[in-house]
Motif scaffolding. Structure first.
Motif, PDB file in Angstrom:
ATOM      1  N   GLU A 208      70.391  -7.810  14.122  1.00  0.00           N
ATOM      2  CA  GLU A 208      69.796  -8.166  15.412  1.00  0.00           C
ATOM      3  C   GLU A 208      69.099  -9.517  15.303  1.00  0.00           C
ATOM      4  OE1 GLU A 208      70.238  -6.398  18.121  1.00  0.00           O
ATOM      5  OE2 GLU A 208      71.370  -4.874  17.022  1.00  0.00           O
ATOM      6  N   ASP A 210      67.100 -10.977  17.243  1.00  0.00           N
ATOM      7  CA  ASP A 210      65.689 -11.041  17.623  1.00  0.00           C
ATOM      8  C   ASP A 210      64.775 -10.321  16.627  1.00  0.00           C
ATOM      9  OD1 ASP A 210      66.670  -8.607  18.377  1.00  0.00           O
ATOM     10  OD2 ASP A 210      65.780  -8.600  20.386  1.00  0.00           O
ATOM     11  N   ASP A 234      71.731  -3.674   9.053  1.00  0.00           N
ATOM     12  CA  ASP A 234      70.577  -3.105   9.739  1.00  0.00           C
ATOM     13  C   ASP A 234      69.680  -2.342   8.780  1.00  0.00           C
ATOM     14  OD1 ASP A 234      71.294  -3.476  12.738  1.00  0.00           O
ATOM     15  OD2 ASP A 234      73.118  -2.604  11.880  1.00  0.00           O
ATOM     16  N   SER A 235      68.415  -2.296   9.136  1.00  0.00           N
ATOM     17  CA  SER A 235      67.459  -1.341   8.549  1.00  0.00           C
ATOM     18  C   SER A 235      67.021  -1.671   7.129  1.00  0.00           C
ATOM     19  CB  SER A 235      68.034   0.083   8.584  1.00  0.00           C
ATOM     20  OG  SER A 235      68.878   0.333   7.475  1.00  0.00           O
ATOM     21  N   LYS A 238      68.653  -2.777   3.545  1.00  0.00           N
ATOM     22  CA  LYS A 238      68.575  -4.084   2.867  1.00  0.00           C
ATOM     23  C   LYS A 238      67.714  -3.989   1.615  1.00  0.00           C
ATOM     24  CE  LYS A 238      67.456  -6.275   6.919  1.00  0.00           C
ATOM     25  NZ  LYS A 238      67.917  -5.317   7.952  1.00  0.00           N
ATOM     26  N   TRP A 259      54.770 -11.993  16.497  1.00  0.00           N
ATOM     27  CA  TRP A 259      55.304 -10.724  15.989  1.00  0.00           C
ATOM     28  C   TRP A 259      54.587 -10.324  14.699  1.00  0.00           C
ATOM     29  CZ3 TRP A 259      57.779  -6.484  17.253  1.00  0.00           C
ATOM     30  CH2 TRP A 259      58.216  -5.634  16.224  1.00  0.00           C
TER      31      TRP A 259
HETATM   32  P1  AMP Z   1      66.443  -4.403  11.254  1.00  0.00           P
HETATM   33  O1  AMP Z   1      67.353  -3.241  11.316  1.00  0.00           O
HETATM   34  O2  AMP Z   1      66.189  -4.900   9.860  1.00  0.00           O
HETATM   35  O3  AMP Z   1      66.816  -5.495  12.192  1.00  0.00           O
HETATM   36  O4  AMP Z   1      65.011  -3.888  11.678  1.00  0.00           O
HETATM   37  C1  AMP Z   1      64.794  -2.871  12.600  1.00  0.00           C
HETATM   38  C2  AMP Z   1      63.341  -2.902  12.980  1.00  0.00           C
HETATM   39  O5  AMP Z   1      63.016  -4.131  13.605  1.00  0.00           O
HETATM   40  C3  AMP Z   1      62.922  -1.875  13.996  1.00  0.00           C
HETATM   41  O6  AMP Z   1      62.520  -0.697  13.361  1.00  0.00           O
HETATM   42  C4  AMP Z   1      61.769  -2.526  14.733  1.00  0.00           C
HETATM   43  O7  AMP Z   1      60.520  -1.969  14.372  1.00  0.00           O
HETATM   44  C5  AMP Z   1      61.789  -3.955  14.241  1.00  0.00           C
HETATM   45  N1  AMP Z   1      61.632  -4.952  15.310  1.00  0.00           N
HETATM   46  C6  AMP Z   1      61.637  -4.780  16.645  1.00  0.00           C
HETATM   47  N2  AMP Z   1      61.407  -5.963  17.277  1.00  0.00           N
HETATM   48  C7  AMP Z   1      61.266  -6.903  16.315  1.00  0.00           C
HETATM   49  C8  AMP Z   1      61.002  -8.305  16.314  1.00  0.00           C
HETATM   50  N3  AMP Z   1      60.861  -8.980  17.452  1.00  0.00           N
HETATM   51  N4  AMP Z   1      60.908  -8.945  15.126  1.00  0.00           N
HETATM   52  C9  AMP Z   1      61.074  -8.269  13.973  1.00  0.00           C
HETATM   53  N5  AMP Z   1      61.320  -6.939  13.901  1.00  0.00           N
HETATM   54  C10 AMP Z   1      61.420  -6.252  15.053  1.00  0.00           C
END
Ligand code: AMP
Ligand code: MG
Length: 318
Positions: A208, A210, A234-235, A238, A259
């Motif tokens: 993601e 963002d 994801d998650s 990593k 953030w």
């Molecule tokens: P990932 O799968 O590594 O992208 O991370 C997932 C986690 O990103 C979720 O559990 C959210 O708590 C967190 N998350 C949500 N919004 C943001 C943001 N703007 N910046 C960084 N982490 C976020």
């Protein structure tokens, strides 16, 4: 009650994560209608079922310990209604073999324990977007004491490590780190990789955009000449991959100055990478400070590495 030892706490956490990960896969297997997002948030029936299983076990085993957890029943009730609650309760009853009333379910999801230490940090499904896409996700349970992660367990049903398809990865500083099959099986030690050259260093980042500015990662990769490849998954899978030597660095730059990273997104993974011989800091090279509530108020971004490439990556992230 005497204070349980770390081994005892890890045993409960492993049992909880194993059961919760199985529930998540049950929900996924039950079909797309079971996987729908509840409301506008990326949260599913499985997030609530997983949290209910984990917090139910923690409440039973360590009622005085504090708990930080991502979900609350209010959103499930508001967006999923009575039928949503009943559906989650049915998955939980199925997983435990014990009846689960709506009241039981709400009590478990909202359990936050006492003010005692240590503190549990629970993300019932980290990477819900990955879970929904059929990609990586992790059930994460971390244990914090004195503002530091002391142990962690990650359940990654879709991750393969050392030929094991679907893994439970756990460990902590001074404990080592281990992998075992998510279903059942014996633990095997894992360790971070011994790669110390930039041209062979493999980098992990979020899918993601963002959740961590990919442009910052791209620049860092180019500047340091990190030539092993940059993969987006994801998650906290990593963290598990770095701990098992499948990559040298997990880089998570902020993409918004305001953030603050969530404690449950890092406690388990950081403990495991440290246990596997790696290093985890923020992008200023500071230790992650888990003493400031549900968010890491004193840190900017996250870098988890095998230790050997840590300085090299820190030097190129602005
Ligand atoms: P990932 O799968 O590594 O992208 O991370 C997932 C986690 O990103 C979720 O559990 C959210 O708590 C967190 N998350 C949500 N919004 C943001 C943001 N703007 N910046 C960084 N982490 C976020
Ligand atoms: Mg998360």
């Amino acid at each position: 009650m005497t204070t349980p030892d770390l081994g005892g706490m890890l045993a409960v956490a492993r049992r909880a994560v194993r059961a919760a990960a199985a529930l998540c896969m049950q929900v996924a297997a039950a079909g797309p209608h079971r996987l729908e997002k509840i409301g506008r948030e990326p949260v599913t029936l499985a997030d609530y079922g997983s949290q209910a299983l984990i917090l139910g076990l923690l409440a039973e085993s360590f009622p005085d310990h504090g708990v930080l957890a991502e979900e609350g029943s209010a959103h499930l009730l508001a967006e999923g209604g009575v039928s949503g609650v009943a559906a989650v309760a049915a998955f939980v009853a199925d997983a435990t073999g014990v009846e689960c009333s709506a009241e039981d379910l709400v009590g478990r999801i909202d359990h936050r324990g006492g003010r005692g230490t240590p503190l549990w940090a629970v993300d019932p499904i980290d990477g819900t977007k990955g879970f929904l896409r059929g990609d990586q996700f992790a059930v994460a349970v971390g244990l914090i004491d004195g503002g530091r992660p002391i142990a962690g367990v990650l359940g990654c049903p879709r991750l393969t490590i050392a030929g094991i398809e679907g893994v439970l990865v756990w460990g902590g500083p001074g404990l080592g780190a281990f992998v075992e099959p998510i279903a059942v099986g014996d633990p095997t030690p894992i360790a971070v990789s011994t790669v110390d050259e930039a041209r062979r260093a493999r980098v992990l980042g979020s899918v993601e955009t963002d959740h961590g500015d990919p442009e910052v990662i791209r620049r860092a990769v180019a500047r340091a000449g990190l030539g092993g490849g940059w993969v987006r998954i994801d998650s906290q899978a990593k963290y598990a991959a770095v701990a098992a030597g499948l990559a040298e660095a997990y880089l998570r730059p902020r993409n918004r100055a305001d953030w603050r990273e969530r404690v449950w997104d890092h406690a388990a993974g950081a403990a495991i990478v440290t246990g596997a011989g790696g290093r985890v800091t923020d992008l200023d090279g500071l230790d992650l400070d888990f003493s400031t509530g549900g968010t890491l108020e004193n840190n900017r971004g996250v870098l988890a590495t095998n230790g050997l490439v840590h300085g090299m990556v820190l030097g190129v992230v602005g």
